[in-house]
Scaffold this motif. Structure first.
Motif, PDB file in Angstrom:
ATOM      1  N   TRP A  26       0.825  -1.215   0.000  1.00 46.42           N
ATOM      2  CA  TRP A  26       0.000   0.000   0.000  1.00 46.42           C
ATOM      3  C   TRP A  26       0.855   1.259   0.000  1.00 46.42           C
ATOM      4  N   SER A  29       2.724   1.668  -3.418  1.00 49.17           N
ATOM      5  CA  SER A  29       1.900   2.159  -4.527  1.00 49.17           C
ATOM      6  C   SER A  29       1.471   3.608  -4.280  1.00 49.17           C
ATOM      7  N   SER A  30       1.185   3.952  -3.024  1.00 47.43           N
ATOM      8  CA  SER A  30       0.777   5.314  -2.701  1.00 47.43           C
ATOM      9  C   SER A  30       1.902   6.307  -2.994  1.00 47.43           C
ATOM     10  N   ILE A  34       1.889   9.214  -6.084  1.00 44.56           N
ATOM     11  CA  ILE A  34       2.048  10.631  -5.751  1.00 44.56           C
ATOM     12  C   ILE A  34       3.263  11.203  -6.474  1.00 44.56           C
ATOM     13  N   SER A  86      -4.874  -1.376   0.441  1.00 48.66           N
ATOM     14  CA  SER A  86      -5.386  -0.617   1.579  1.00 48.66           C
ATOM     15  C   SER A  86      -6.294  -1.477   2.452  1.00 48.66           C
ATOM     16  N   MET A 188      -6.965   6.867   6.798  1.00 49.41           N
ATOM     17  CA  MET A 188      -6.368   6.646   5.484  1.00 49.41           C
ATOM     18  C   MET A 188      -7.109   5.577   4.694  1.00 49.41           C
ATOM     19  N   SER A 189      -7.406   4.467   5.338  1.00 51.17           N
ATOM     20  CA  SER A 189      -8.134   3.400   4.644  1.00 51.17           C
ATOM     21  C   SER A 189      -9.568   3.823   4.361  1.00 51.17           C
ATOM     22  N   VAL A 192      -9.830   5.612   1.141  1.00 50.48           N
ATOM     23  CA  VAL A 192      -9.870   4.726  -0.025  1.00 50.48           C
ATOM     24  C   VAL A 192     -11.258   4.110  -0.179  1.00 50.48           C
ATOM     25  N   SER A 225      -6.036  11.361  -1.353  1.00 51.19           N
ATOM     26  CA  SER A 225      -4.801  10.615  -1.582  1.00 51.19           C
ATOM     27  C   SER A 225      -3.591  11.398  -1.091  1.00 51.19           C
ATOM     28  N   ASN A 228      -3.346  11.088   2.653  1.00 56.86           N
ATOM     29  CA  ASN A 228      -2.757   9.791   2.996  1.00 56.86           C
ATOM     30  C   ASN A 228      -1.238   9.831   2.846  1.00 56.86           C
ATOM     31  N   ASN A 229      -0.775  10.509   1.834  1.00 59.09           N
ATOM     32  CA  ASN A 229       0.659  10.610   1.580  1.00 59.09           C
ATOM     33  C   ASN A 229       1.393  11.246   2.755  1.00 59.09           C
ATOM     34  N   THR A 232       1.337   8.873   6.134  1.00 51.55           N
ATOM     35  CA  THR A 232       1.923   7.529   6.103  1.00 51.55           C
ATOM     36  C   THR A 232       3.104   7.362   7.045  1.00 51.55           C
TER      37      THR A 232
END
Length: 410
Positions: A26, A29-30, A34, A86, A188-189, A192, A225, A228-229, A232
Motif C-alpha cells: 500500500w 503504490s501510494s 504521488i 489498503s 487513510m483506509s 480509499v 490521496s 494519505n501521503n 503515512t
C-alpha cells in the motif's frame, strides 16, 4: 504438548507478517503514484488528450505513462484498481489489534495507574475512537472543502494532538501510541473505501454510459490521496513505537507522538517538492532534525513504571497463586531483574528493555505470558544466556505457567 499460547503466538506472527507485507504494498503504490503525479510533464501538447506524461525505466524496460485529468475518451478493456492493498492492510492491522490488545487487554491495553477500566470498557473506547476518527476527519474535509488545504491540514493536526493526549489518559503508553497509529490508519483506509473508490466508480460508470465525467470527483480523490501521503510516515513510526519505551513510556509521550506528525509532513514535503521539480527545500531536513532532537530530549522524562506493591489484576492473581510461583520469582529476580528493573544494574542499560520491569511479585505475575514464551518455551531471554539460566529453571517456568491453566486460550 503444543499448547494454545504457542499456537496463539504463531497466529500473531502470521497476521503481523501479512500486515507488514500488505502495508509495504500500500505504501509503495501510494508513494509511487504521488511521485508520478507530481513528476508528470504537463507542458506537452499530447495528441491523446492526456494531461501529462512521463517516461520511466525499471528492471531493464521502458515505460511510457500518461495521465488523463478526468478520464480517457473511452473505457479501456483492462483497468487495474488499486484498493486491496489498503483494505488488506487495515483488516490485518485490526486483526492484530484484536489479537494483541483486545484479547490481551489486561496485559497490553489497560494500565490501572492511568485508568482502571474493565476489559469491555477499554475495547468499547478503542472501537468508538476509531469510528470517531473517520467521522471527525471527513467532517473537517467537508467544512473546509473550499478553504486553503493548509487550513484543513492544521485542523486535522489539532484533532491528532487531541487524540494523542486522550489516548494517554485512558490506555497504557504502549497501547496509546498504537491506537493513535490505528486511528490515523483508519482515516487513510477510510479515504480509499468511502471516497476514492466510490468517486472512481462514478467516473467509470459515466464513461460506460457515454457521459462526460465531472472533474470534481477526481479532485476530491486526489485531495484524500494527498492526505494519505502525508500521514503515512507517522503511522509507520507509531506502529513501531511499541518496541521502544523511550517513545511510549515517558511522561510526554503524547507530545512526542504529535511532533512525529510534523516530522512526517516535513519529510514528505521535501520528497513531494523534489518529485514536482519545484526546488530542493533543504530547510525541511533542518526542521526535521530539530523536531527529532526535541523528541529525543522529551523522551528523557521519567519513565512510567509500576509502583511498588501494585495490586494484581485477576489474571495476574491466577499466575501468582499457581504452584511453583515462589520458585519462578526467585529465578526471575536472580536471572532477569538486573536488566528488567526500574534502575537496571547491567552496565550500559539506562532503562528496562521494552519498559518491562520484573522486580516485584506483581510485576512478574503480570508478565507471566512473556516470561513463559521468552524464557520458558524459547531461549530468547536472557540474551545470549548472559545470566546463565539453567535448563531446569526454564522447565520450572514452563511447569508453573501451565499449572496456572495457561494451556487454555488467553
Amino acid at each position: 504438548m503444543y499448547d494454545w499460547v504457542v499456537l496463539g503466538e504463531w497466529v500473531e506472527i502470521a497476521v503481523r507478517w501479512l500486515h507488514v507485507i500488505t502495508a509495504i504494498a500500500w505504501i509503495g503504490s501510494s508513494f509511487y503514484f504521488i511521485a508520478l503525479d507530481l513528476g508528470l510533464h504537463r507542458d506537452r501538447n499530447l495528441t491523446s488528450g492526456a494531461d501529462g506524461e512521463e517516461w520511466q525505466v525499471h528492471g531493464g524496460g521502458f515505460y511510457h505513462i500518461q495521465k488523463y485529468l478526468v478520464a480517457p475518451a473511452s473505457m479501456p478493456d483492462h483497468l487495474v484498481w488499486f484498493k486491496w492493498e489498503s483494505y488488506a492492510t487495515w483488516l490485518s492491522g485490526f486483526t492484530m489489534l484484536v489479537l494483541v490488545y483486545y484479547m490481551g487487554a489486561q496485559l497490553f491495553l489497560i494500565d490501572p495507574q492511568v485508568m482502571d477500566l474493565q476489559v469491555w470498557q477499554a475495547v468499547c473506547i478503542s472501537l468508538a475512537s476509531l469510528a470517531f476518527g473517520w467521522i471527525a476527519y471527513t467532517t473537517l474535509c467537508k467544512v473546509f472543502v473550499n478553504a486553503n488545504q493548509t487550513v484543513l491540514m492544521v485542523a486535522l493536526f489539532g484533532v491528532l494532538v487531541a487524540m494523542s493526549w486522550f489516548y494517554t489518559q485512558v490506555f497504557s503508553g504502549r497501547a496509546a501510541m498504537l491506537h493513535l497509529g490505528a486511528f490515523t490508519a483508519s482515516i487513510m483506509s477510510g479515504n480509499v473505501f468511502f471516497v476514492i473508490m466510490p468517486n472512481q466508480r462514478v467516473v467509470v460508470a459515466d464513461l460506460k454510459a457515454g457521459r462526460k465525467p465531472d472533474p470534481k470527483y477526481g479532485k476530491i480523490a486526489k485531495q484524500r490521496s494527498t492526505h494519505n501521503n502525508y500521514l503515512t510516515l507517522p503511522v509507520v513510526f507509531l506502529m513501531l513505537s511499541n518496541h521502544y519505551p523511550l517513545v511510549f513510556a515517558t511522561q510526554w509521550n503524547w507530545v512526542i507522538a504529535s511532533l512525529v506528525f510534523l516530522m512526517g509532513v516535513t519529510i514528505r514535503h521535501w520528497f513531494n517538492t523534489k518529485h514536482a521539480r519545484a526546488g530542493n527545500p533543504h530547510w525541511t531536513w533542518a526542521l526535521t532534525v530539530v523536531l527529532f532532537l526535541i523528541i529525543a530530549w522529551l523522551s528523557t522524562a521519567p519513565m512510567r513504571v509500576a509502583a511498588e506493591g501494585e495490586a494484581m489484576n485477576r489474571e495476574a492473581l491466577v499466575y501468582a497463586s499457581a504452584p511453583g510461583f515462589e520458585e519462578v520469582v526467585g529465578i526471575v529476580q536472580g536471572r532477569c531483574s538486573m536488566c528488567h528493573a526500574a534502575e537496571p544494574g547491567w552496565e550500559g542499560l539506562h532503562w528496562p528493555p521494552k519498559g518491562v520491569v520484573l522486580e516485584t511479585d506483581a510485576e512478574i505475575a503480570h508478565e507471566a505470558r512473556r516470561i513463559y514464551l521468552q524464557a520458558g518455551v524459547t531461549h530468547a531471554m536472557p540474551p545470549g544466556n548472559l545470566s546463565f539460566i539453567e535448563p531446569e529453571e526454564r522447565a520450572a517456568i514452563v511447569k508453573w505457567f501451565r499449572a496456572a491453566g495457561a494451556e487454555d486460550p488467553v
